[in-house]
Design an enzyme around this catalytic site. Structure first.
Site, PDB file in Angstrom:
ATOM      1  N   PHE A   1      44.389  49.246  42.117  1.00 36.45           N
ATOM      2  CA  PHE A   1      43.509  49.510  40.910  1.00 36.45           C
ATOM      3  C   PHE A   1      43.010  47.811  40.665  1.00 36.45           C
ATOM      4  CE2 PHE A   1      46.482  48.709  37.448  1.00 36.45           C
ATOM      5  CZ  PHE A   1      47.843  48.582  38.287  1.00 36.45           C
TER       6      PHE A   1
ATOM      7  N   GLY B   1      49.187  43.047  46.709  1.00 37.69           N
ATOM      8  CA  GLY B   1      48.070  44.334  46.446  1.00 37.69           C
ATOM      9  C   GLY B   1      48.423  44.883  45.115  1.00 37.69           C
ATOM     10  N   LYS B   2      47.465  45.100  44.458  1.00 37.03           N
ATOM     11  CA  LYS B   2      47.593  45.774  43.033  1.00 37.03           C
ATOM     12  C   LYS B   2      47.673  47.373  43.329  1.00 37.03           C
ATOM     13  CE  LYS B   2      45.712  45.144  38.516  1.00 37.03           C
ATOM     14  NZ  LYS B   2      47.076  44.985  37.659  1.00 37.03           N
ATOM     15  N   VAL B   3      48.846  47.965  43.673  1.00 35.64           N
ATOM     16  CA  VAL B   3      48.930  49.215  44.302  1.00 35.64           C
ATOM     17  C   VAL B   3      49.655  49.955  43.137  1.00 35.64           C
ATOM     18  CG1 VAL B   3      50.187  50.596  45.930  1.00 35.64           C
ATOM     19  CG2 VAL B   3      49.450  48.122  46.502  1.00 35.64           C
TER      20      VAL B   3
ATOM     21  N   TYR C   1      53.666  49.743  40.234  1.00 35.65           N
ATOM     22  CA  TYR C   1      53.897  49.495  39.060  1.00 35.65           C
ATOM     23  C   TYR C   1      54.823  50.333  38.195  1.00 35.65           C
ATOM     24  CZ  TYR C   1      50.276  46.009  38.712  1.00 35.65           C
ATOM     25  OH  TYR C   1      49.907  44.704  39.148  1.00 35.65           O
TER      26      TYR C   1
END
Ligand code: PMP
Length: 318
Positions: free
Chosen positions: A31, A160-162, A166
Site C-alpha cells: 500500500f 516494501g510497504k507490505v 504493519y
C-alpha cells in the site's frame, strides 16, 4: 465517489472485500499513503509527489509478487480522478492498495495448474478521506523506544510497504500510546535505530543531519528524500546516512520524525531524556517552513512535486 474498487469508481461504503480474501487473511498486500493539500487560492487539492508513491507501490509489489494491472501513469490518473470527483475542499489522505484478492484457504501465492504454477489473482484499489495532522507538528511530541524490534529485511522487508508488516508497527505504536507516549521508535534486530512506526527519523548533531541508512530496515521514505534534498539545496546542510546508536538519540541537539502522515514532527523527549531545550530546534523549524511552503504549492522551485487535481484554473472553472 471517493474510491476506485474492482475497476470502477464507487462510493467508499461500496468498496468492500470478501472475508476470504487472501490479503485480509494473510497480510499479502502492498500500500501507499499520499497526501493531498487543499490550496485555497487555486481552490483545489494538490497531491504531493504522487508519482513517486506509485513508483514505490510498483517496487513493493515486485518484492511481494503482486501483479500491477495499472501502470504508474494510470494509477496517478485514477488517484487524480478519485480526489477531484470526491469534491474535497480540505486536506486529504489517499490510500492505494494492491493486494492478493484470491478467495482461498492456503498461504501460497501460487496456484498449481496443469500448465504449471500461476500467481493467484490481485486487485488494485484506492480511496481518499479527509485528513488532518497525524502527529503534532507545532508542539514537540514524546517518544519511547519500542520493546518490539523492527522486522528484518529477511523476515518481512520493511523496504516494501507490505500490509502484513504493519503488525510490527501497530503493536509498537499501541504499546507507546498505552504508556502515554505519542510515538514509538523501533530498533533493528541488532539494536541500531531504525525508524518510527510510520515515519523516518532524523537527528541534528553538531549542525549536521544524520538519518539511519537504507540498510537499517527502514521504509525508503519519500519525505526522507525530500528533507535530504531541501536541507542540502536550500540550507546547505548535508545529511549523513549511517547506522545510528540509540544513545545518539538521547544526546541529539534536535530530533524529528518525517513521513507523509507525520509531515515533520519535532520530538521533545525520548524515555525521559529531553532533546535540546525541549522546543522546536532551529534547523527543524527552518525545514518545517520550507516543507509546508513546498507541499502547499507556494514554492515555484518545487512546484513540479505538486500535482493539481484540476487541469483548469479557478477562473476557467467558474
Ligand atoms: N516509515 C514507515 C514505516 C512508514 O510507514 C512511512 C509512511 N509511509 C514512512 C517511514 C515515511 O514514508 P513516506 O515519507 O514515503 O511517507
Amino acid at each position: 465517489m471517493q474510491a476506485f474498487f474492482e475497476g470502477k469508481y464507487v462510493d467508499l461504503a461500496d468498496a468492500r472485500v470478501n472475508v476470504m480474501t487472501h490479503a485480509l487473511n494473510y497480510g499479502t498486500g502492498v500500500f501507499e499513503g499520499i497526501r493531498g493539500y487543499w490550496n485555497d487560492t487555486e481552490e483545489q487539492v494538490l497531491l504531493f509527489r504522487a508519482r513517486e508513491h506509485f513508483e514505490r507501490l510498483h517496487r513493493s509489489a515486485r518484492i511481494l509478487r503482486i501483479g500491477c494491472e495499472y501502470s504508474v501513469d494510470e494509477m496517478v490518473e485514477i488517484c487524480v480522478n478519485v480526489v477531484r470527483d470526491g469534491g474535497f475542499r480540505e486536506d486529504v489522505y489517499v490510500r492505494p492498495l494492491a493486494y492478493k484478492s484470491a478467495l482461498q484457504i492456503g498461504l501460497s501465492m501460487v496456484a498449481l495448474t496443469p500448465d504449471g504454477p500461476r500467481l493467484v489473482e490481485d486487485e488494485f484499489a484506492l480511496f481518499a478521506v479527509p485528513f488532518g495532522n497525524y502527529l503534532d507538528i507545532e508542539k514537540p511530541i514524546r517518544c519511547t523506544i519500542a520493546s518490539w524490534r523492527r522486522v528484518n529485511d529477511n523476515m518481512i522487508p520493511a523496504r516494501g510497504k507490505v500490509t502484513g508488516l504493519y503488525v510490527n508497527s501497530s503493536i509498537a505504536k499501541t504499546e507507546a500510546v498505552e504508556a502515554g507516549f505519542d510515538e514509538a521508535i523501533m530498533l533493528t534486530h541488532d539494536g541500531h535505530v531504525s525508524e518510527g512506526t510510520g515515519e523516518n527519523l532524523f537527528i541534528v548533531r553538531g549542525g549536521t543531519l544524520v538519518t539511519p541508512a537504507l540498510s537499517e530496515d527502514i521504509l525508503e521514505g519519500i519525505t526522507r528524500s525530500t528533507i535530504i534534498q531541501i536541507a542540502r539545496d536550500e540550507l546547505g546542510v548535508e545529511t549523513v546516512e549511517r547506522s545510528l546508536d540509540r544513545t545518539e538519540l538521547y544526546i541529539a541537539d534536535e530530533l524529528f520524525l518525517v513521513g507523509t502522515g507525520a509531515q515533520i514532527s519535532p520530538v521533545r523527549e525520548i524515555d525521559g531524556r529531553i532533546i535540546g531545550d525541549g522546543g522546536i530546534g532551529p534547523l527543524t523549524g527552518k525545514l518545517q517552513d520550507l516543507y509546508f511552503d513546498i507541499v502547499r504549492g507556494r514554492s515555484p522551485t518545487y512546484r513540479h512535486w505538486c500535482l493539481s487535481v484540476h487541469e483548469q484554473s479557478v477562473a476557467q472553472r467558474a
